[in-house]
Design a protein around this motif. Sequence first.
Motif, short mmCIF file in Angstrom:
data_model
loop_
_atom_site.label_atom_id
_atom_site.label_comp_id
_atom_site.label_asym_id
_atom_site.label_seq_id
_atom_site.Cartn_x
_atom_site.Cartn_y
_atom_site.Cartn_z
N GLY A 311 -44.30 -61.87 -109.96
CA GLY A 311 -45.60 -60.93 -110.03
C GLY A 311 -47.15 -62.77 -110.10
N THR A 312 -47.98 -61.99 -109.42
CA THR A 312 -49.51 -63.02 -109.56
C THR A 312 -49.37 -63.61 -111.02
OG1 THR A 312 -50.33 -61.24 -108.41
CG2 THR A 312 -51.88 -63.04 -109.18
N LEU A 313 -49.54 -63.25 -112.20
CA LEU A 313 -50.00 -63.37 -113.51
C LEU A 313 -49.05 -64.42 -113.88
CD1 LEU A 313 -51.30 -63.80 -115.93
CD2 LEU A 313 -49.94 -61.90 -116.92
N ASP A 314 -47.46 -64.20 -113.30
CA ASP A 314 -46.34 -65.03 -113.61
C ASP A 314 -46.11 -66.59 -112.54
OD1 ASP A 314 -45.55 -63.78 -115.81
OD2 ASP A 314 -43.81 -62.72 -114.36
N THR A 315 -46.76 -66.21 -111.23
CA THR A 315 -46.98 -66.91 -110.24
C THR A 315 -47.81 -68.21 -110.71
OG1 THR A 315 -46.39 -65.63 -108.65
CG2 THR A 315 -47.97 -67.95 -108.21
N GLY A 316 -48.97 -67.96 -111.34
CA GLY A 316 -49.77 -68.88 -111.65
C GLY A 316 -49.34 -70.34 -113.24
N LEU A 317 -49.20 -69.15 -113.96
CA LEU A 317 -48.25 -69.37 -115.15
C LEU A 317 -46.90 -70.61 -114.84
CD1 LEU A 317 -47.91 -66.51 -117.55
CD2 LEU A 317 -48.77 -68.98 -117.38
N LEU A 318 -46.18 -69.98 -113.31
CA LEU A 318 -45.53 -71.24 -112.98
C LEU A 318 -46.03 -72.39 -112.49
CD1 LEU A 318 -42.87 -68.38 -111.32
CD2 LEU A 318 -42.37 -69.55 -112.88
N LEU A 319 -47.41 -72.63 -112.12
CA LEU A 319 -47.68 -73.49 -111.13
C LEU A 319 -48.55 -74.68 -112.78
CD1 LEU A 319 -49.57 -72.01 -108.71
CD2 LEU A 319 -48.10 -72.95 -108.38
N ALA A 320 -48.25 -74.00 -113.62
CA ALA A 320 -48.98 -74.33 -114.49
C ALA A 320 -48.30 -76.25 -115.04
CB ALA A 320 -48.59 -74.24 -116.54
N PRO A 321 -46.83 -76.41 -115.12
CA PRO A 321 -46.79 -77.81 -115.22
C PRO A 321 -47.34 -79.13 -114.35
CG PRO A 321 -44.68 -76.41 -114.62
CD PRO A 321 -46.02 -75.51 -114.26
N GLN A 322 -47.59 -78.28 -113.69
CA GLN A 322 -48.50 -79.33 -112.36
C GLN A 322 -49.67 -80.06 -112.94
OE1 GLN A 322 -49.39 -78.03 -108.18
NE2 GLN A 322 -51.38 -79.11 -108.21
N GLY A 323 -50.97 -79.05 -113.88
CA GLY A 323 -51.32 -79.03 -114.39
C GLY A 323 -51.55 -79.87 -114.82
N LEU A 324 -50.56 -79.04 -116.32
CA LEU A 324 -50.19 -80.22 -117.14
C LEU A 324 -49.63 -81.98 -116.99
CD1 LEU A 324 -47.42 -78.40 -119.11
CD2 LEU A 324 -49.98 -78.51 -119.62
N GLY A 325 -49.21 -82.09 -116.21
CA GLY A 325 -48.88 -83.20 -115.33
C GLY A 325 -49.78 -84.01 -115.47
N ALA A 326 -51.11 -83.48 -114.67
CA ALA A 326 -52.58 -84.01 -113.90
C ALA A 326 -53.10 -84.86 -115.57
CB ALA A 326 -53.24 -83.54 -113.35
N MET A 327 -52.86 -83.58 -116.14
CA MET A 327 -54.16 -84.05 -118.01
C MET A 327 -53.71 -84.96 -118.38
SD MET A 327 -54.82 -79.48 -118.67
CE MET A 327 -55.40 -78.99 -117.95
N LEU A 328 -52.01 -85.62 -118.00
CA LEU A 328 -51.05 -86.22 -119.09
C LEU A 328 -51.71 -87.78 -118.37
CD1 LEU A 328 -48.94 -87.54 -120.90
CD2 LEU A 328 -47.24 -87.16 -118.88
N THR A 329 -51.67 -88.13 -117.10
CA THR A 329 -52.04 -88.79 -116.30
C THR A 329 -53.75 -89.62 -115.40
OG1 THR A 329 -51.63 -87.86 -113.74
CG2 THR A 329 -50.07 -89.37 -115.08
N MET A 330 -54.44 -88.38 -115.95
CA MET A 330 -55.38 -87.89 -115.79
C MET A 330 -56.86 -89.64 -116.44
SD MET A 330 -58.20 -85.35 -113.72
CE MET A 330 -57.15 -85.25 -112.21
#
Length: 516
Positions: A311-330
């Motif tokens: 679903g749309t909501l689950d899809t958005g949540l599945l993309l979250a690791p990308q943001g977490l990785g960036a927030m770690l290194t940025m």
Amino acid sequence: MSVPAGSPAQAAAGDDKLDSGVLKVAGVVVIGAIMSILDVTVVSVALPTFQAEFQATPATVAWTMTAYTLALAAVIPVTGWAADRFGTKRLYLMSLALFVAGSVACSMAWDIGPLIAFRALQGIGGGMLMPLGMTIMTRAAGPERIGRVMAVLGVPMLLGPIGGPILGGWLIESYSWHWIFLINLPIGIVAFILSAIVLPKDSPSPSETFDFLGLLLLSPGLALFLYGVSTIPEAGTVADPEVLIPAAIGLVLMIGFVGHALRKDHPLIDLKLFKNRNLTVAVITMSLFIIAFMGSMLLLPSYFLQVRGEGTLDTGLLLAPQGLGAMLTMPIAGRLTDKIGPGKLVLTGIVLISLGLGNLTQVTDDTSYVRLLGGLFVMGMGMGMTMMPIMSAALATLTDHAIARGSTLMNIVQQAGGSVGTAVMSVVLTNEVKDRPAATALYAVQQGLATPEQVGGDAVVKVAGPAALADAFASTYVVAVVLVVLCIIPALFLPRKRIQRTPEQEAESPVPVALH
């Protein structure tokens, strides 16, 4: 308020850490930037709702996205001149007001036509928020801390693609489509009040003659070119007249602007900025990077929705690791950019992104989510080490007067590169799907163009179709990997040690802001 050069406050501001005054400015700017960037993606999940609500075709409804993007692109070139002429604070407040007014108008739209028009109004305000935010923060922090301040501004760039689908899906499912626009009203009011209080007082430059001819060449040229490019996925080929005619006219207008700008003393965009080697290399690297990375990122939600049936909501949540990785290194990349230069960081980031994308070239219809999310996390880490250091390389050696023009230039590059990347990846994916009959059949069922019985029954829709469609995505990601790897060539020319400014640049550099 501003502090005089050589004062204790300025010395404090020049330390490694961002002081409280700069952090306050950054917090205010990030609120506005998040609104602008979120609105690009939050509407994407509402397109089916608009179709049903206004009984419009998919092509017509897509204009709610296109109108916003084109208005954004058309207004960005004016931002540098307007910031110098009227002051960044006044222009930023006006942009916030326009954006919020457009948002409220969108929520009251009674038909698809008015909604498209109000989205353009939103785009006019939203288009100025990001380059103005970059200018305000660069001037507040000073050149020595530009890497750190760019890392802060990178947060909304990450939250937009990740948070937009999540927020949009939740608001539509829980309330109504009106709230994807109305939510900007309270956030915008808070941003406006805080901006009026926190942002440093304006000190506009002496007025330069406005480049009307440059505006008539560049803004319509950029908008027409992006319209033509954004039509490629729908047309299916670059040779379609609806693609070629506007794109060619836009390209001719932009080439005309280049000739005009090289002859004029104060053009809309100062092309003499390209005499700055760091900026030139950064622009080339950013162009290739945005085309490769942003284009490939738009494929991920489609994979989860169409192949995995999320679903749309689950899809958005599945993309979250990308943001977490960036927030770690940025944040780390921001500090290191100021100390060792952007070159080594960007090269490392490109390698990490290539590894993550390489993982996606092997996707199937049942690839482990652990593997997928791990790959996204690695890609996010790479992005955190890439985009903002490139931006820092472009702006670090610019003088105070050139910062607004440089920020504007980099935002034009991002906007154009993102549109080109989206079109390229969409066309590649479309052609890959056409080469696979089972994938074409599944896509027709998902779009409501055929029933399962018409395309071969459940065996095609539930087994052969998802497998073939996943294979189409995997093949498309091969192109994405090649494009990302190509970014290594210009990145090799980025500074690999701390960027040094000349005495002339130091003399004209912005005085850091200390607010208490």
